[in-house]
Structures are given as structure tokens and as C-alpha cells.
Design an enzyme around this catalytic site. Sequence first.
Site, PDB file in Angstrom:
ATOM      1  N   CYS A 116       0.760  -1.235   0.056  1.00 58.94           N
ATOM      2  CA  CYS A 116       0.098   0.028   0.055  1.00 58.94           C
ATOM      3  C   CYS A 116       0.989   1.115  -0.157  1.00 58.94           C
ATOM      4  CB  CYS A 116      -0.965  -0.091   1.134  1.00 58.94           C
ATOM      5  SG  CYS A 116      -2.066  -1.474   1.217  1.00 58.94           S
ATOM      6  N   HIS A 256      -3.549   6.946   2.225  1.00 60.29           N
ATOM      7  CA  HIS A 256      -3.890   5.548   1.915  1.00 60.29           C
ATOM      8  C   HIS A 256      -5.442   5.405   2.210  1.00 60.29           C
ATOM      9  CE1 HIS A 256      -3.981   1.687   0.662  1.00 60.29           C
ATOM     10  NE2 HIS A 256      -3.877   1.106   1.826  1.00 60.29           N
ATOM     11  N   ASN A 286      -9.847  -0.264  -0.932  1.00 60.57           N
ATOM     12  CA  ASN A 286      -8.651  -0.193  -0.877  1.00 60.57           C
ATOM     13  C   ASN A 286      -8.078  -1.008  -2.163  1.00 60.57           C
ATOM     14  OD1 ASN A 286      -5.803  -0.382  -0.474  1.00 60.57           O
ATOM     15  ND2 ASN A 286      -6.111  -1.474   1.597  1.00 60.57           N
TER      16      ASN A 286
HETATM   17  O1  UT7 Z   1      -3.997  -1.574   3.287  1.00 67.78           O
HETATM   18  C1  UT7 Z   1      -3.235  -2.540   4.037  1.00 67.78           C
HETATM   19  C2  UT7 Z   1      -3.202  -2.243   5.501  1.00 67.78           C
HETATM   20  N1  UT7 Z   1      -4.320  -2.706   5.915  1.00 67.78           N
HETATM   21  C3  UT7 Z   1      -5.176  -1.920   6.623  1.00 67.78           C
HETATM   22  O2  UT7 Z   1      -4.723  -0.795   7.118  1.00 67.78           O
HETATM   23  C4  UT7 Z   1      -6.342  -2.761   7.602  1.00 67.78           C
HETATM   24  C5  UT7 Z   1      -6.236  -2.479   9.121  1.00 67.78           C
HETATM   25  N2  UT7 Z   1      -7.308  -3.237   9.924  1.00 67.78           N
HETATM   26  C6  UT7 Z   1      -8.667  -2.763   9.788  1.00 67.78           C
HETATM   27  O3  UT7 Z   1      -9.034  -2.031   8.768  1.00 67.78           O
HETATM   28  C7  UT7 Z   1      -9.565  -3.334  10.701  1.00 67.78           C
HETATM   29  O4  UT7 Z   1      -8.964  -4.267  11.369  1.00 67.78           O
HETATM   30  C8  UT7 Z   1     -10.712  -4.478   9.879  1.00 67.78           C
HETATM   31  C9  UT7 Z   1     -11.619  -3.556   8.974  1.00 67.78           C
HETATM   32  C10 UT7 Z   1      -9.792  -5.441   8.939  1.00 67.78           C
HETATM   33  C11 UT7 Z   1     -11.313  -5.393  10.796  1.00 67.78           C
HETATM   34  O5  UT7 Z   1     -12.215  -4.370  11.750  1.00 67.78           O
HETATM   35  P1  UT7 Z   1     -12.024  -4.647  13.279  1.00 67.78           P
HETATM   36  O6  UT7 Z   1     -12.828  -3.589  13.729  1.00 67.78           O
HETATM   37  O7  UT7 Z   1     -10.646  -4.830  13.670  1.00 67.78           O
HETATM   38  O8  UT7 Z   1     -12.739  -6.087  13.567  1.00 67.78           O
HETATM   39  P2  UT7 Z   1     -12.206  -7.121  14.199  1.00 67.78           P
HETATM   40  O9  UT7 Z   1     -11.349  -7.972  13.123  1.00 67.78           O
HETATM   41  O10 UT7 Z   1     -11.670  -6.917  15.417  1.00 67.78           O
HETATM   42  O11 UT7 Z   1     -13.405  -8.185  14.290  1.00 67.78           O
HETATM   43  C12 UT7 Z   1     -14.733  -7.838  15.336  1.00 67.78           C
HETATM   44  C13 UT7 Z   1     -15.551  -8.575  14.909  1.00 67.78           C
HETATM   45  C14 UT7 Z   1     -15.290 -10.104  15.006  1.00 67.78           C
HETATM   46  O12 UT7 Z   1     -16.381 -10.921  15.466  1.00 67.78           O
HETATM   47  P3  UT7 Z   1     -16.303 -11.456  17.088  1.00 67.78           P
HETATM   48  O13 UT7 Z   1     -15.149 -12.056  17.160  1.00 67.78           O
HETATM   49  O14 UT7 Z   1     -16.319 -10.015  17.880  1.00 67.78           O
HETATM   50  O15 UT7 Z   1     -17.778 -11.858  17.348  1.00 67.78           O
HETATM   51  C15 UT7 Z   1     -15.389 -10.450  13.482  1.00 67.78           C
HETATM   52  O16 UT7 Z   1     -15.629 -11.904  13.258  1.00 67.78           O
HETATM   53  O17 UT7 Z   1     -16.255  -8.449  13.814  1.00 67.78           O
HETATM   54  C16 UT7 Z   1     -16.148  -9.705  12.881  1.00 67.78           C
HETATM   55  N3  UT7 Z   1     -16.294  -9.203  11.336  1.00 67.78           N
HETATM   56  C17 UT7 Z   1     -17.169  -8.909  10.743  1.00 67.78           C
HETATM   57  N4  UT7 Z   1     -18.547  -8.876  11.000  1.00 67.78           N
HETATM   58  C18 UT7 Z   1     -19.501  -8.516   9.874  1.00 67.78           C
HETATM   59  C19 UT7 Z   1     -15.014  -9.298  10.782  1.00 67.78           C
HETATM   60  N5  UT7 Z   1     -15.323  -9.070   9.533  1.00 67.78           N
HETATM   61  C20 UT7 Z   1     -16.607  -8.879   9.396  1.00 67.78           C
HETATM   62  C21 UT7 Z   1     -17.524  -8.548   8.513  1.00 67.78           C
HETATM   63  N6  UT7 Z   1     -18.962  -8.261   8.533  1.00 67.78           N
HETATM   64  N7  UT7 Z   1     -17.074  -8.162   7.206  1.00 67.78           N
END
Ligand code: UT7
Length: 336
Positions: A116, A256, A286
Site C-alpha cells: 500500500c 492511503h 482499498n
Molecule cells: O491497506 C493495507 C493495510 N491494511 C489495513 O490498514 C487494515 C487495518 N485493519 C482494519 O482496517 C480492521 O482491523 C478491519 C476492517 C480489517 C477489521 O475491523 P475490526 O474492527 O478490527 O474488526 P475485528 O477484526 O476486531 O472483528 C470484530 C468482529 C469479529 O467478531 P467477534 O469475534 O467479535 O464475534 C469479526 O468476526 O467483527 C467480525 N467481522 C465481521 N462482521 C461482519 C469481521 N469482518 C466482518 C464483516 N462483517 N465483514
Amino acid sequence: MAKITAAVTGVGAFLPEYILDNFELSKMVDTSDEWIMSRIGIKTRHILKGEGLGTSYMGERAVKDLLEKTNTDPMDIDMVVCATVTPDMFFPSTANLICHKVGMKKAFGFDISAACSGFLFALTAASKFIETGTFKKVIVVGGDKMSSIIDYEDRATCPIFGDGAGAVLLEPNKEGYGVLDAILHSDGGGAAHLHMKAGGSAMPATEETVRNKLHYVYQEGQAVFKAAVTHMSDTAVEIMERNKLTAEDVRYLVPHQANLRIIDATAHRMGLPREKCMINIEKYGNTTAGTLPICLWDYESRLKKGDNLILAAFGGGYTWGAVYLKWAYDGGDFTR
Ligand code: UT7
């Protein structure tokens, strides 16, 4: 003698026609528009369809847009640098293929792999060929066909990414416009949290790697999120401070587009309101190396000669950085 800087003198882009929205995604995986909008900030992403079409196709279209807008002959281009992590193939380089497809017969091309942050790394490297007087017209392309390495059964990654490419033209300037400073970093220790496991020389493709879904983006979202917020804002603030720029002096943060919450955190640390952030994540998601040039292209008509822009990115590698760019032309003026 006045110092030569590398000015951006034009910008082009290409977004594929097909649009994948949150409604359609929610039929593919267990997700919702509400979750994606509140946790990431994406409504739609463009996806490249069509057999045999890869990143070079999008790069070709972005460069053709750029050459047409700037009224530039492809034969006048000296060098093309393409930032991508989704090259058409291992070799030749995607830049090489773009040169051929566009008819830039005198140019040589090579790729830069910094995920990225790729566009920042490529822009910085390419600007040196202008600053040293080596070349007069250099093109930097940033683009990725992320849909080629995304598992559309994994709800944690598939909503985030889209396909697209952008390109800028760099030319020498003696009035102080262009790339004025850059801070770039990489830390291979971050690879554990964001990488693609198979398909490279360490783990070549086998039936088993395909069966085990090892040719897709692997991301530990929370670890990457924390590192992105810290490093992107640290370098953006550092480049402002060392160039003695206040929040008032900065016209736009060009961040980004990985997550709206990361963009907001970076802008907050820099003391910038939302209106001073280029944001198009809602439309395109992204696009990895594509996000920064696509932002410049999207906001081009609002830019004025002399605007101070801070470009900032964080991504796989880890890689991250910031570039201070003084804009060289009034954005709506294509007759220059
Ligand atoms: O560009 C390259 C660099 N990448 C980045 O900068 C990405 C950085 N990371 C992020 O943007 C975020 O961490 C994500 C968008 C990838 C994920 O968001 P988050 O707020 O960190 O969610 P999480 O991974 O902590 O997941 C929270 C909950 C989980 O459920 P439980 O375990 O709390 O029951 C996930 O299973 O959200 C769930 N979850 C979803 N729910 C609905 C994960 N993806 C989804 C989804 N829809 N698409």
C-alpha cells in the site's frame, strides 16, 4: 543554478466498470452494509472482469488517460515505474508491459513492490531521476488488481479491497514545485501480520497450496490497524514538522484509503479537519498501490498551483511513509 525538483504535471486513472456493492457482498459472506460502513467506510469497490486482464491493463488505461490529458507523445516518455503487488506475472515487470501496450518505445520500465506504500516508494525513487537531470518525462503508475488475491469467502478481507490504477507524469521544475521531501520506512517484522503465503519462491504453487487457500491475502486486521494508525500519523506529523508546515499550511492530506478510521486518526494527529482530507474510500475501497494517485485524480479539479499536499500510507511489509508534494498547476486547467 536553481535546484531541479520533480513536479507532478498531470494525473490519469482507470477504474474498472463492474461495481461490487455491500448488498451483493452480503449475499456472498456473512456481513452487512452497516458493519462495513461503520468499521471500514466502504460502500462500493470496482472489480476488473475479463479473461486475461491484469494490472497492466488498468495501468495502460490510466497512462493513456494521463497522456491524453497532458497532450504528451508516448515516444517522449523516458521511464515508467509501476508500484504493484499484483503484477500480471512474475516477469516481465508490469511497467515493461505497460510501456509496450501504450507505445512508449523509448522508455524502460520496472516495478516496485511495497504494497500500500508502493506509490510513495515509486514516486520518491522516480523523482531522483528528474532531480539529477537524468530524465525529462517519467511516469509513475500505482495499481493493483486486488480481486485476484482476495478470498471472497473470507468476510474479514473481502469487503476491504478493490481494483484500480492511477498514474502521474513527473517533469523537471525550477520554481520549487513537486516532490519536496519524503520519509520512507520498512519493517520486515510486520510480514507475519499481512502477507500472501504461497506462490513465491519460498512456497511455490502446488495443488495443496491452492486447496489450502494460501494464494490469498492473509491479514491480522487488528495488529495491522494499530501499526497503521501509529506509523502513518507519526510520519505525516514528522514531515510537517521538519518542513515547518502548520495545519493551516497544508491544503490536503492524501491518505492511503484502507480504513476511514485510520484516515481520521491520522488527520486528527496532524490537526486537520475532514475537509482537508482526500477521501474516496467509500467509492473504491482499498486499491493498494492505486489509492494515492486515484485520490489525486479524483480531487485534481479542486487543486491549485502551490497547494501543499502531504501524502501518507501504510501497508504490507510493513511499509510506510509520507511525502511532501507542492502541487504545480491549477487542477481544472488541462490546456497547459
Ligand atoms: O491497506 C493495507 C493495510 N491494511 C489495513 O490498514 C487494515 C487495518 N485493519 C482494519 O482496517 C480492521 O482491523 C478491519 C476492517 C480489517 C477489521 O475491523 P475490526 O474492527 O478490527 O474488526 P475485528 O477484526 O476486531 O472483528 C470484530 C468482529 C469479529 O467478531 P467477534 O469475534 O467479535 O464475534 C469479526 O468476526 O467483527 C467480525 N467481522 C465481521 N462482521 C461482519 C469481521 N469482518 C466482518 C464483516 N462483517 N465483514
